[in-house]
Design a protein around this motif. Structure first.
Motif, PDB file in Angstrom:
ATOM      1  N   THR A 100       0.827  -1.201   0.000  1.00  0.00           N
ATOM      2  CA  THR A 100       0.000   0.000   0.000  1.00  0.00           C
ATOM      3  C   THR A 100       0.866   1.258   0.000  1.00  0.00           C
ATOM      4  N   LEU A 101       1.965   1.241   0.754  1.00  0.00           N
ATOM      5  CA  LEU A 101       2.879   2.381   0.751  1.00  0.00           C
ATOM      6  C   LEU A 101       3.467   2.611  -0.641  1.00  0.00           C
ATOM      7  N   LEU A 102       3.841   1.541  -1.313  1.00  0.00           N
ATOM      8  CA  LEU A 102       4.399   1.671  -2.653  1.00  0.00           C
ATOM      9  C   LEU A 102       3.414   2.377  -3.587  1.00  0.00           C
ATOM     10  N   SER A 103       2.166   1.961  -3.546  1.00  0.00           N
ATOM     11  CA  SER A 103       1.176   2.485  -4.486  1.00  0.00           C
ATOM     12  C   SER A 103       0.689   3.879  -4.110  1.00  0.00           C
ATOM     13  N   ARG A 104       0.487   4.148  -2.831  1.00  0.00           N
ATOM     14  CA  ARG A 104      -0.092   5.429  -2.415  1.00  0.00           C
ATOM     15  C   ARG A 104       0.924   6.555  -2.373  1.00  0.00           C
ATOM     16  N   TYR A 105       2.187   6.239  -2.229  1.00  0.00           N
ATOM     17  CA  TYR A 105       3.204   7.283  -2.056  1.00  0.00           C
ATOM     18  C   TYR A 105       4.238   7.302  -3.177  1.00  0.00           C
ATOM     19  N   SER A 106       3.850   6.774  -4.326  1.00  0.00           N
ATOM     20  CA  SER A 106       4.669   6.874  -5.552  1.00  0.00           C
ATOM     21  C   SER A 106       6.090   6.378  -5.337  1.00  0.00           C
ATOM     22  N   VAL A 107       6.211   5.201  -4.734  1.00  0.00           N
ATOM     23  CA  VAL A 107       7.524   4.581  -4.512  1.00  0.00           C
ATOM     24  C   VAL A 107       7.724   3.516  -5.581  1.00  0.00           C
ATOM     25  N   LEU A 113      16.348   0.264  -3.929  1.00  0.00           N
ATOM     26  CA  LEU A 113      17.689  -0.192  -3.530  1.00  0.00           C
ATOM     27  C   LEU A 113      18.799   0.325  -4.438  1.00  0.00           C
ATOM     28  N   THR A 114      18.452   1.053  -5.494  1.00  0.00           N
ATOM     29  CA  THR A 114      19.470   1.396  -6.491  1.00  0.00           C
ATOM     30  C   THR A 114      19.721   2.883  -6.658  1.00  0.00           C
ATOM     31  N   ASP A 115      18.702   3.712  -6.575  1.00  0.00           N
ATOM     32  CA  ASP A 115      18.861   5.128  -6.896  1.00  0.00           C
ATOM     33  C   ASP A 115      19.609   5.882  -5.803  1.00  0.00           C
ATOM     34  N   SER A 116      20.555   6.723  -6.213  1.00  0.00           N
ATOM     35  CA  SER A 116      21.283   7.528  -5.227  1.00  0.00           C
ATOM     36  C   SER A 116      20.381   8.596  -4.629  1.00  0.00           C
ATOM     37  N   GLU A 117      19.387   9.046  -5.395  1.00  0.00           N
ATOM     38  CA  GLU A 117      18.362   9.942  -4.891  1.00  0.00           C
ATOM     39  C   GLU A 117      17.015   9.360  -5.291  1.00  0.00           C
ATOM     40  N   LEU A 118      16.175   9.112  -4.314  1.00  0.00           N
ATOM     41  CA  LEU A 118      14.880   8.491  -4.571  1.00  0.00           C
ATOM     42  C   LEU A 118      13.778   9.515  -4.322  1.00  0.00           C
ATOM     43  N   THR A 119      13.009   9.804  -5.353  1.00  0.00           N
ATOM     44  CA  THR A 119      11.912  10.762  -5.236  1.00  0.00           C
ATOM     45  C   THR A 119      10.618  10.020  -4.933  1.00  0.00           C
ATOM     46  N   THR A 120      10.039  10.304  -3.769  1.00  0.00           N
ATOM     47  CA  THR A 120       8.769   9.686  -3.365  1.00  0.00           C
ATOM     48  C   THR A 120       7.947  10.715  -2.608  1.00  0.00           C
ATOM     49  N   ASP A 121       6.672  10.417  -2.440  1.00  0.00           N
ATOM     50  CA  ASP A 121       5.801  11.296  -1.663  1.00  0.00           C
ATOM     51  C   ASP A 121       6.010  11.133  -0.160  1.00  0.00           C
ATOM     52  N   LEU A 122       6.859  10.195   0.251  1.00  0.00           N
ATOM     53  CA  LEU A 122       7.180  10.018   1.665  1.00  0.00           C
ATOM     54  C   LEU A 122       8.364  10.872   2.106  1.00  0.00           C
ATOM     55  N   LYS A 123       9.117  11.387   1.153  1.00  0.00           N
ATOM     56  CA  LYS A 123      10.327  12.139   1.474  1.00  0.00           C
ATOM     57  C   LYS A 123       9.998  13.347   2.337  1.00  0.00           C
ATOM     58  N   GLY A 124      10.689  13.458   3.471  1.00  0.00           N
ATOM     59  CA  GLY A 124      10.503  14.584   4.364  1.00  0.00           C
ATOM     60  C   GLY A 124       9.339  14.466   5.325  1.00  0.00           C
ATOM     61  N   THR A 125       8.585  13.359   5.268  1.00  0.00           N
ATOM     62  CA  THR A 125       7.474  13.184   6.194  1.00  0.00           C
ATOM     63  C   THR A 125       7.968  12.557   7.500  1.00  0.00           C
ATOM     64  N   LYS A 126       7.131  12.646   8.515  1.00  0.00           N
ATOM     65  CA  LYS A 126       7.435  12.052   9.815  1.00  0.00           C
ATOM     66  C   LYS A 126       6.471  10.907  10.056  1.00  0.00           C
ATOM     67  N   VAL A 127       7.018   9.708  10.252  1.00  0.00           N
ATOM     68  CA  VAL A 127       6.230   8.476  10.275  1.00  0.00           C
ATOM     69  C   VAL A 127       6.440   7.748  11.599  1.00  0.00           C
ATOM     70  N   LEU A 128       5.380   7.128  12.104  1.00  0.00           N
ATOM     71  CA  LEU A 128       5.451   6.280  13.293  1.00  0.00           C
ATOM     72  C   LEU A 128       4.841   4.934  12.964  1.00  0.00           C
ATOM     73  N   GLU A 129       5.568   3.850  13.266  1.00  0.00           N
ATOM     74  CA  GLU A 129       4.974   2.516  13.151  1.00  0.00           C
ATOM     75  C   GLU A 129       4.691   1.984  14.545  1.00  0.00           C
ATOM     76  N   LEU A 130       3.417   1.754  14.837  1.00  0.00           N
ATOM     77  CA  LEU A 130       2.978   1.262  16.142  1.00  0.00           C
ATOM     78  C   LEU A 130       2.874  -0.261  16.110  1.00  0.00           C
ATOM     79  N   GLY A 131       3.398  -0.932  17.157  1.00  0.00           N
ATOM     80  CA  GLY A 131       3.397  -2.391  17.193  1.00  0.00           C
ATOM     81  C   GLY A 131       4.219  -2.943  16.056  1.00  0.00           C
TER      82      GLY A 131
END
Length: 299
Positions: A100-107, A113-131
């Motif tokens: 779901t992260l891949l599809s919703r955040y343009s990853v 694993l390859t790009d020296s700079e990866l452009t995604t919609d997650l870049k610069g966000t603050k994320v918490l994984e609970l449990g």
């Protein structure tokens, strides 16, 4: 990867359902600082996320988990209320959440694993994984440019599995790729929300992730209260991956949706669905977000 299961029969399920009050562990929530543990072997294998992308995950057997917790009951059960919340297992819905992260955040999976700079919609966000357990959704967000904080009920899981998993996966990235910050927190959700909002940790998150954590009604209630404390209004989003039903323990996405709707703080919708014909169940990813007009609770 082993198929999803809660490793208990009906009698044990009934016992667990009766014990689902506040956990026995009343230690305060705490930040876990990584300290290498020399001499402890860490074996890994790959978990396929999508075509072109596999993440590394540690391998800790049930017997090893029982030794770590000094409790042989854990060797025969994936869940021990008040002591162990199954964090050493890789549950199927965590992989659904990664997809779901891949599809919703343009990853783009073949570039993680390859790009020296990866452009995604997650870049610069603050994320918490609970449990978090293995933490693969959080690790994917981290590799995609987000600052990620990981939380698990058990500090043993963070030290012996989550942190080594983060290190093993980040080491696979090109050296030129920026390494966003990570932090790790242990404790019950009733205490974690207060801890993160009152101790100078920034407190609020753009994205909250959680998988296989709403198996019981008490767990659902604690998770929802924690999300209410920590999700950043007005645009914060929570993604919760789980099965529609957890037979014998009363939880699942259906009952959690009802809880969220009755609470009235968030809008809730299904954003991904997998029909698991082998088990006769359905796996879903739910999205919680603030309504267009912010609830007075957050004003």
């Amino acid at each position: 990867m082993a198929a999803f299961r809660f490793n208990f029969g009906k009698e044990e399920a009934d016992s667990i359902q009766g014990e689902q009050g506040p956990p026995e562990n009343t230690e305060p929530a705490a930040e876990i600082v990584h300290r290498p543990q020399p001499g402890i072997a860490f074996f890994t294998e790959k978990a396929s996320i999508a075509e072109g992308l596999a993440l590394v995950k540690g391998i800790i057997s049930s017997d090893e988990a029982a030794t770590i917790f000094s409790d042989q009951r854990i060797a025969a059960s994936d869940l021990l209320p008040g002591k162990y919340e199954g964090g050493f297992k890789l549950w199927e819905c965590s992989l659904d959440l990664c997809k779901t992260l891949l599809s919703r955040y343009s990853v783009a999976p073949d570039r993680v694993l390859t790009d020296s700079e990866l452009t995604t919609d997650l870049k610069g966000t603050k994320v918490l994984e609970l449990g978090c357990g293995h933490g693969l959704p959080g690790i994917l967000a981290l590799m995609s440019g987000a600052e990620v904080h990981f939380q698990d009920y058990n500090h043993e899981v963070l030290r012996r599995l989550t942190i080594p998993n983060v290190i093993a996966n980040m080491e696979r990235l090109p050296r030129s790729r920026p390494r966003p910050a990570t932090r790790y927190f242990s404790g019950d959700w009733r205490l974690v929300g207060e801890h993160l909002t009152s101790r100078g940790y920034g407190g609020h998150y753009d994205l909250i992730l959680s998988s296989e954590t709403i198996y019981s009604v008490p767990a659902q209630e604690r998770l929802l209260e924690c999300i209410k404390q920590l999700l950043q209004p007005p645009h914060g989003v929570a993604l919760i991956a789980a099965k529609r039903y957890y037979f014998g323990v009363g939880g699942g996405t259906k009952s959690f949706r009802n809880l969220v709707e009755e609470d009235g703080i968030f809008e809730v919708s299904v954003v991904a669905q997998v029909d698991d014909t082998a088990s006769g169940n359905v796996r879903e990813v739910l999205m919680l977000k603030f309504p267009a007009s912010i609830h007075p609770y957050f004003l």
